[in-house]
Design a protein around this motif. Structure first.
Motif, mmCIF file in Angstrom:
data_model
loop_
_atom_site.group_PDB
_atom_site.id
_atom_site.type_symbol
_atom_site.label_atom_id
_atom_site.label_comp_id
_atom_site.label_asym_id
_atom_site.label_seq_id
_atom_site.Cartn_x
_atom_site.Cartn_y
_atom_site.Cartn_z
ATOM 1 N N MET A 1 1.472 13.153 -1.120
ATOM 2 C CA MET A 1 0.549 13.154 -2.249
ATOM 3 C C MET A 1 0.860 14.302 -3.200
ATOM 4 N N ASP A 2 0.526 14.082 -4.466
ATOM 5 C CA ASP A 2 0.775 15.108 -5.474
ATOM 6 C C ASP A 2 -0.533 15.781 -5.877
ATOM 7 N N VAL A 3 -0.434 16.689 -6.824
ATOM 8 C CA VAL A 3 -1.610 17.463 -7.249
ATOM 9 C C VAL A 3 -2.660 16.566 -7.901
ATOM 10 N N LEU B 1 -6.548 22.306 2.717
ATOM 11 C CA LEU B 1 -5.333 21.483 2.760
ATOM 12 C C LEU B 1 -4.486 21.724 1.515
ATOM 13 N N ALA B 2 -5.149 21.856 0.372
ATOM 14 C CA ALA B 2 -4.418 22.119 -0.874
ATOM 15 C C ALA B 2 -3.716 23.473 -0.825
ATOM 16 N N MET B 3 -4.364 24.460 -0.183
ATOM 17 C CA MET B 3 -3.741 25.782 -0.046
ATOM 18 C C MET B 3 -2.496 25.708 0.820
ATOM 19 N N ARG B 4 -2.570 24.928 1.912
ATOM 20 C CA ARG B 4 -1.401 24.805 2.800
ATOM 21 C C ARG B 4 -0.228 24.132 2.089
ATOM 22 N N LYS B 5 -0.536 23.216 1.183
ATOM 23 C CA LYS B 5 0.520 22.517 0.464
ATOM 24 C C LYS B 5 0.957 23.255 -0.798
ATOM 25 N N GLY B 6 0.301 24.363 -1.089
ATOM 26 C CA GLY B 6 0.664 25.136 -2.270
ATOM 27 C C GLY B 6 0.204 24.530 -3.575
ATOM 28 N N PHE B 7 -0.839 23.689 -3.523
ATOM 29 C CA PHE B 7 -1.310 22.998 -4.725
ATOM 30 C C PHE B 7 -2.351 23.788 -5.502
ATOM 31 N N GLN C 1 0.852 -1.192 0.000
ATOM 32 C CA GLN C 1 0.000 0.000 0.000
ATOM 33 C C GLN C 1 0.890 1.245 0.000
ATOM 34 N N ASP C 2 1.352 1.624 -1.188
ATOM 35 C CA ASP C 2 2.141 2.842 -1.299
ATOM 36 C C ASP C 2 1.313 3.931 -1.970
ATOM 37 N N VAL C 3 1.898 5.092 -2.179
ATOM 38 C CA VAL C 3 1.151 6.235 -2.701
ATOM 39 C C VAL C 3 0.670 5.978 -4.125
ATOM 40 N N VAL D 1 -3.619 13.601 -6.996
ATOM 41 C CA VAL D 1 -4.471 13.026 -5.944
ATOM 42 C C VAL D 1 -5.495 14.059 -5.491
ATOM 43 N N PHE D 2 -5.048 15.288 -5.276
ATOM 44 C CA PHE D 2 -5.962 16.330 -4.805
ATOM 45 C C PHE D 2 -7.024 16.635 -5.860
ATOM 46 N N ALA D 3 -6.624 16.734 -7.114
ATOM 47 C CA ALA D 3 -7.598 17.004 -8.181
ATOM 48 C C ALA D 3 -8.622 15.873 -8.268
ATOM 49 N N SER D 4 -8.160 14.634 -8.074
ATOM 50 C CA SER D 4 -9.059 13.475 -8.157
ATOM 51 C C SER D 4 -10.065 13.460 -7.020
ATOM 52 N N VAL D 5 -9.600 13.681 -5.795
ATOM 53 C CA VAL D 5 -10.517 13.610 -4.651
ATOM 54 C C VAL D 5 -11.485 14.798 -4.651
ATOM 55 N N ILE D 6 -11.048 15.941 -5.143
ATOM 56 C CA ILE D 6 -11.979 17.077 -5.291
ATOM 57 C C ILE D 6 -13.056 16.724 -6.311
ATOM 58 N N GLY D 7 -12.664 15.991 -7.351
ATOM 59 C CA GLY D 7 -13.643 15.514 -8.325
ATOM 60 C C GLY D 7 -14.677 14.596 -7.689
ATOM 61 N N ALA D 8 -14.227 13.731 -6.749
ATOM 62 C CA ALA D 8 -15.158 12.847 -6.035
ATOM 63 C C ALA D 8 -16.134 13.665 -5.193
ATOM 64 N N CYS D 9 -15.631 14.675 -4.502
ATOM 65 C CA CYS D 9 -16.501 15.564 -3.711
ATOM 66 C C CYS D 9 -17.500 16.281 -4.619
ATOM 67 N N SER D 10 -17.040 16.630 -5.801
ATOM 68 C CA SER D 10 -17.905 17.317 -6.757
ATOM 69 C C SER D 10 -19.064 16.426 -7.179
ATOM 70 N N MET D 11 -18.791 15.154 -7.458
ATOM 71 C CA MET D 11 -19.846 14.233 -7.874
ATOM 72 C C MET D 11 -20.866 14.017 -6.765
ATOM 73 N N LEU D 12 -20.395 14.011 -5.520
ATOM 74 C CA LEU D 12 -21.281 13.808 -4.373
ATOM 75 C C LEU D 12 -21.906 15.111 -3.876
ATOM 76 N N LYS D 13 -21.446 16.239 -4.420
ATOM 77 C CA LYS D 13 -21.846 17.570 -3.936
ATOM 78 C C LYS D 13 -21.545 17.718 -2.439
ATOM 79 N N GLU D 14 -20.401 17.171 -2.053
ATOM 80 C CA GLU D 14 -19.933 17.246 -0.661
ATOM 81 C C GLU D 14 -19.178 18.554 -0.471
ATOM 82 N N LEU D 15 -19.913 19.618 -0.245
ATOM 83 C CA LEU D 15 -19.296 20.944 -0.155
ATOM 84 C C LEU D 15 -18.380 21.066 1.055
ATOM 85 N N GLY D 16 -18.827 20.543 2.217
ATOM 86 C CA GLY D 16 -18.021 20.661 3.440
ATOM 87 C C GLY D 16 -16.674 19.981 3.294
#
Length: 697
Positions: free
Chosen positions: A333-335, A360-366, A298-300, A337-352
């Protein structure tokens, strides 16, 4: 061997050369010791030193050694040429190749190849370039994506008669492939008489990396042909092949390839395991994905493949869980991963959750990455957070076409038609060529604003761009013209289409239904059935609305039953509300209430609003109160039930009761929203025309 080597120190060069095999030893140390011991006169030792320098990319030291070597053979020249080619210095590699033959002709002076014909019959065969010399330069051309030099070297390879060598052929196949010339790669592969596993693998890789879906089928056929001819594939063969399985229809082929790997004993390391997870994710084989995850580390990389596989198959909650696990285990994690998981939130309309990942992406500069920002715009657009989407777009340093399309879609899908049209104008002003999805969003914006003149101008722009025959554009135009009341124009667009899908028919059926052409809508449905097209839920919504407005109760009930009995479609809430409206318009409020009681699911606001509207028409006070109460339980902030009830009582002359409902609405802090309509004034139309003139309409 040198005469000096055989008389003085016969074994010393061999001993010094053996030390060069160890990567931990700096070749400069061996070089210095060889110089002090006077062993550099050995061509064998010098060649080994040269190879050590080249393999470590120490080209400057290699060139210095090459310059002082008293004797050079073909290995010497080939090694030095290979060194230049590996580092992308093709100019010096070609110059050295010519110097090897005693020629100083500047590069580019010879059109048919880089080497003059007069050196093809040179007497000293030992100093003629061999297959390794040419193979190295061709490999360098592939790395540098230099097609022109590669073609010239190919001509020289033919002159020297080494084009049939498997090593050279493999290098040429790879070079043409990386330069985007798959057809030329295939020609060389086809003409190579003795193909080894490298040739087959290189050709499969060429087809897999072509990015052309129709060539991916040929890659699998080539793989099967390779097996039939007794050529055993290697790990690299499978690493390329798995890229070609990209749809559920190819799941069987993917399993065959994986089974062949197991049968041949090909090691599935972490990288290959992650590639297999990605392959099964694209093909919809989630059972295989889960089994593979249990067998590899189970690696990145594997977790990223798993996250994307879940997303591709609609398991967005599971994708978010994988992301949480990656955070807990502190994976880097790289950008992507973040773009992918934001896409998942988008499909679910999980705004929170999406906002947390944004922080988290802002803190990492992504957030400076385009793909992450694009995903955030889509997320906020789906969750109706228009201003946040706008802020993300404005803060982006570099915007690509996906960025513009995402914010344009955000505006058009949330009813911000004017903003969408202004953005479309800005795209045209900046000289951008809007993609199809941007064009359809602009057309949708015209539908939202019911702006017929602007829609016509955009239609004109589309014709000039040569995109008017695109299916999705034509469907959007039908919807736009229908919503703007131009049913005849919508029919002309429909009749001019060479290909129609269910969306085309639905747009025309619903358009007719919305503008009082209910009989024509039902006739269109019959015509669609004759052409063998299968209706969907949206089709039946248009049919039921038409039946309701015309008063065809029996027809409407028949269509409602036909949904499940004939086409296996489960009715949704819009269909239930249509049937309630069907009974209610005909004054059969008792039947409407019985239908609601018999519903297999809890009725929502749409159903009760349909009943309440019918109660207003027929003056049924008691049932109206009941429906209004149901609506207020679901949406206490909605003033419409109070307004309708007060209107019913006013029509019956019950003014005291009407006043009481007005007072109740006032006590709740509710007020009637003022009515509005879109009036397309002449000056407004001219402003929009001027706006689009910038784009060349």
């Amino acid at each position: 061997m040198d005469p000096m080597e055989s008389t003085t120190l016969p074994s010393l060069p061999d001993k010094l050369s053996s030390h060069l095999k160890c990567r931990a030893i700096d070749p400069r140390v061996v070089h210095g010791l060889s110089f002090r011991l006077g062993c550099l006169c050995s061509t064998f030792l010098s060649n080994n030193l040269l190879h050590a320098y080249v393999s470590r990319l120490m080209i400057v030291h290699a060139r210095k050694l090459f310059g002082v070597m008293p004797q050079r053979n073909v290995v010497t020249w080939s090694t030095m040429i290979c060194g230049y080619a590996q580092t992308g210095n093709l100019k010096d590699a070609i110059f050295l190749l010519r110097e090897m033959l005693g020629s100083r002709i500047p590069v580019g002076e010879v059109e048919d190849g880089l080497l003059p014909n007069k050196f093809m019959n040179k007497d000293e065969d030992s100093l003629l370039p061999n297959k390794f010399t040419f193979g190295s330069i061709v490999t360098g051309c592939a790395r540098a994506n230099d097609l022109r030099t590669g073609v010239q070297i190919h001509c020289d390879i033919i002159k020297f008669g080494v084009e049939s060598d498997t090593f050279v052929a493999g290098a040429l196949i790879d070079m043409y492939s990386k330069c985007g010339k798959v057809k030329e790669s295939w020609n060389i592969f086809d003409q190579t008489p003795n193909k080894d596993v490298v040739s087959w693998t290189t050709m499969i890789t060429s087809l897999a990396n072509s990015g052309q879906h129709h060539l991916w089928d040929y890659a699998f056929k080539l793989f099967k042909d390779m097996i039939c001819r007794g050529i055993q594939p290697v790990g690299m063969t499978f690493a390329s092949l798995v890229k070609t399985f990209d749809a559920p229809i190819k799941l069987s082929q993917a399993k065959q390839a994986h089974g062949c790997m197991v049968k041949l004993g090909i090691e599935v390391d972490d990288l290959m395991g992650s590639a297999l997870i990605a392959m099964y994710g694209r093909c919809g084989g989630m059972d295989e994905v889960i089994r593979l995850c249990d067998r590899i580390n189970q690696d990145v990389v594997s977790q990223t493949s798993l996250l994307v596989a879940y997303m591709q198959n609609g398991f967005n909650l599971e994708a978010i869980d994988v992301f949480r696990k990656m955070i807990e285990e502190k994976f880097i994690m790289d950008v992507f991963v973040f773009a992918s998981v934001i896409g998942a939130c988008s499909m679910l309309k999980e705004l929170g959750m999406g906002k947390e990942i944004h922080c988290l992406a802002m803190r990492k500069g992504f957030t400076s990455d385009v793909s992450v920002s694009n995903a955030l715009i889509t997320l906020y657009g789906r969750c109706h957070e228009i201003r946040k989407a706008q802020t993300v777009f404005q803060l982006m340093g570099d915007k690509d076409m996906i960025s513009w399309t995402a914010i344009l879609t955000c505006y058009s899908q949330n009813g911000y038609g004017e903003e969408a049209l202004l953005l479309f104008r800005q795209m045209l002003q900046e000289g951008l060529s809007p993609p199809i999805f941007s064009i359809t969003s602009a057309i949708q914006a015209c539908s939202t604003t019911v702006s017929l003149s602007t829609g016509r101008q955009i239609h004109s722009r589309i014709v000039k761009m040569g995109s008017a025959d695109n299916l999705s554009v034509e469907n959007s135009l039908i919807t736009m013209y229908a919503k703007c009341g131009s049913i005849e124009v919508a029919k002309r667009v429909f009749n001019s289409m060479t290909n129609r899908d269910i969306v085309s028919w639905n747009a025309l059926i619903v358009g007719h239904s919305q503008h009082g052409y209910e009989t024509e809508a039902l006739e269109l449905f019959n015509q669609m059935q004759k052409e063998g097209l299968r209706p969907n839920e949206y089709t039946f919504t248009g049919l039921l609305v038409s039946c309701s407005r015309v008063g065809l109760i029996a027809e409407g009930c028949r269509y409602f039953q036909l949904m499940s009995s004939e086409y296996g479609l489960e009715p949704i809430m819009e269909h239930y509300s249509c049937i309630v409206d069907l009974f209610g318009r005909a004054g059969r409020l008792h039947d409407a209430m019985e239908f609601i009681d018999a519903m297999p699911c809890e009725p929502d606001q749409l159903v009760w609003e349909a009943l309440l509207a019918s109660c207003k028409v027929h003056g049924n006070v008691e049932l109206a109160k009941f429906a209004a109460k149901k609506i207020l339980q679901m949406r206490p902030e909605d003033p419409s039930p109070y307004i309708i009830l007060s209107g019913i009582h006013a029509s019956l002359g019950m003014w005291d009761t009407r006043a009481r409902f007005h007072a109740m609405m006032k006590d709740q802090g509710l007020q009637k929203e003022p009515g509005r309509s879109w009036v397309e004034a002449q000056e407004c139309s001219e402003d929009i025309f001027d706006m689009l003139q910038v784009g060349g309409i």
